[in-house]
Structure formats: structure tokens, C-alpha cells
Design an enzyme around this catalytic site. Structure first.
Site, PDB file in Angstrom:
ATOM      1  N   LYS A   1       0.839  -1.213   0.000  1.00  0.00           N
ATOM      2  CA  LYS A   1       0.000   0.000   0.000  1.00  0.00           C
ATOM      3  C   LYS A   1       0.866   1.252   0.000  1.00  0.00           C
ATOM      4  CE  LYS A   1      -2.177   1.305   3.711  1.00  0.00           C
ATOM      5  NZ  LYS A   1      -2.493   2.470   4.466  1.00  0.00           N
TER       6      LYS A   1
ATOM      7  N   ASP B   1      -6.658   0.913   1.000  1.00  0.00           N
ATOM      8  CA  ASP B   1      -6.636   1.124   2.456  1.00  0.00           C
ATOM      9  C   ASP B   1      -7.989   0.705   3.015  1.00  0.00           C
ATOM     10  OD1 ASP B   1      -8.427   3.082   1.836  1.00  0.00           O
ATOM     11  OD2 ASP B   1      -7.405   4.658   2.962  1.00  0.00           O
TER      12      ASP B   1
END
Ligand code: SF4
Length: 219
Positions: free
Chosen positions: A121, A139
Site C-alpha cells: 500500500k 486502504d
């Protein structure tokens, strides 16, 4: 589930409500942005932005941070969660930048993820925000909304969510979709109390859920 056309339509509708979105983390260089993203794990961007000016002023270049001890970093970040570990990651990450990449933030997933404290991420966000390289970071907001809108399977992993969204959306929309889904999650589709009654995506949510349940009935 929503098909590719409908998924794109949902992102476009989000854009009508929130036309201009971008990262809310504030940083002046790719190195500082990388630091900010590492710090933002399990805390808010707002909390990171509050501490980052003093932190960035003290550690201007990767070399400054690579030569510091984590205990020298901690006073700058102690108002955010997990600051002991984050101080260690920041120093180790800076050491990696200096020793492996000549002090430059690299521009590939593989290289970024070789650095301490950098997962998929974080790498996605850095590639997108610092270099404009298409990436779709997943997320908590992106994952929740993708599932509520039935863009992805209910039991999809983070990796599967990323892959599914990237298949359904054109590449040039990946960064925008990430931003819009985050702002949607913060303002409309909140984790505990989504504002469904006023949501322009209610019809899509209902359709997606209906199809999902009809698939489950057939199983
Ligand atoms: Fe979220 Fe409700 Fe809107 Fe669906 S209808 S996207 S659950 S706020």
C-alpha cells in the site's frame, strides 16, 4: 457484483460530489512523502501533518535520518500511534535509501518494498503521488467501499481487491479512484454509520447487493 462499466460509473458519481481530491498528506519531497506515508499507518493524515513540519526540518535528507538513532526521532513523532516502531522503521528505511538507492526514492514496487516499513500500500501511494505512476492503493476505506458497493467479492483479500479494481477500471483512473474512494469513505460511506439515505450511490449499492445475494442463493 458491479461490472466494469458500473464500477467506473460509481467512481464518476463520487467525483461529482468531490471533484478535486488528492492526498491529504503534506510533504515537500518524495523522501518526506515516503516518511509521511510510513507514519500514517493506523493514524490519521491530520495527525501526521501536525508533526511533520518539525520532523522534516530536522531530517531534511535521507542521510540525516540514516545517521540518527531511533531515540532521536521519537520526540518528533511521539504524539502518533506506534511511534517506537515507526521511529525504527524510518531510520532503517533511510539507511536503505542511502545504501541501496543513492539517497533517491525508487520508482518501482519491488525496490520500494525492499525498504523497511514499506508494504504494497505504501509503495502504491508513493508511486502514484510522487511520480504519477498508475497504482491503486487499497486502504481501509477503499476496501470497505469496494465491498459495500459489490465491486469485489465480500471475502476478497486486500490483494484481490486491488487486482479486481485494476481490472475493472481504466489505468488512467486508478489514482483518481483511490482518492475518490478515500474521500467517500471519510465523508459519505463512513465505517460505522454510512449516510445511505442521502447517498447518490444507493441505487448501485442495492443493485450490487441484490446480485450478490442471488449468486449466494444459487450456490
Ligand atoms: Fe455507502 Fe450507503 Fe452509499 Fe452504499 S448507499 S455507498 S453503503 S453510503
Amino acid at each position: 457484483m458491479l461490472d466494469a462499466k458500473e464500477t467506473l460509473q460509481a467512481i464518476q458519481i463520487m467525483g461529482k460530489t468531490y471533484p478535486t481530491t488528492g492526498s491529504s498528506l503534506v510533504a515537500d519531497t518524495p523522501f518526506h512523502f515516503l516518511m509521511a506515508v510510513i507514519l500514517s499507518a493506523q493514524t490519521t493524515d491530520k495527525a501526521v501533518n501536525q508533526i511533520s513540519p518539525a520532523l522534516f526540518a530536522r531530517f531534511k535528507q535521507p542521510e540525516d535520518l540514516a545517521n540518527a538513532k531511533p531515540s532521536e526521532v521519537e520526540p518528533y513523532i511521539q504524539t502518533i500511534g506506534l511511534y517506537h516502531n515507526k521511529a525504527k522503521y524510518l531510520v532503517a528505511c533511510a539507511q536503505g535509501l542511502v545504501t541501496q538507492f543513492d539517497g533517491q526514492v525508487p520508482k518501482t514496487h519491488k525496490e520500494l518494498m525492499s525498504l523497511a516499513g514499506v508494504g504494497r500500500k505504501t509503495a502504491d501511494v508513493v508511486l502514484a503521488e510522487c511520480f504519477g505512476i498508475p497504482a491503486l492503493a487499497v486502504d481501509t476505506h477503499v476496501g470497505r467501499i469496494a465491498k459495500r458497493l459489490a465491486m469485489v467479492k465480500e471475502d476478497a483479500t486486500v490483494n484481490q481487491i486491488e487486482q479486481t479494481l485494476m481490472k475493472k477500471l481504466p489505468k488512467e483512473m486508478w489514482i483518481t479512484a483511490h482518492h475518490r474512494m478515500i474521500i467517500w469513505g471519510r465523508n459519505q460511506c463512513l465505517a460505522r454509520a454510512p449516510k445511505c439515505q442521502t447517498c447518490p450511490l444507493l441505487f448501485m449499492c442495492q443493485e450490487g447487493q441484490k446480485r450478490k445475494h442471488s449468486i449466494m442463493r444459487r450456490m
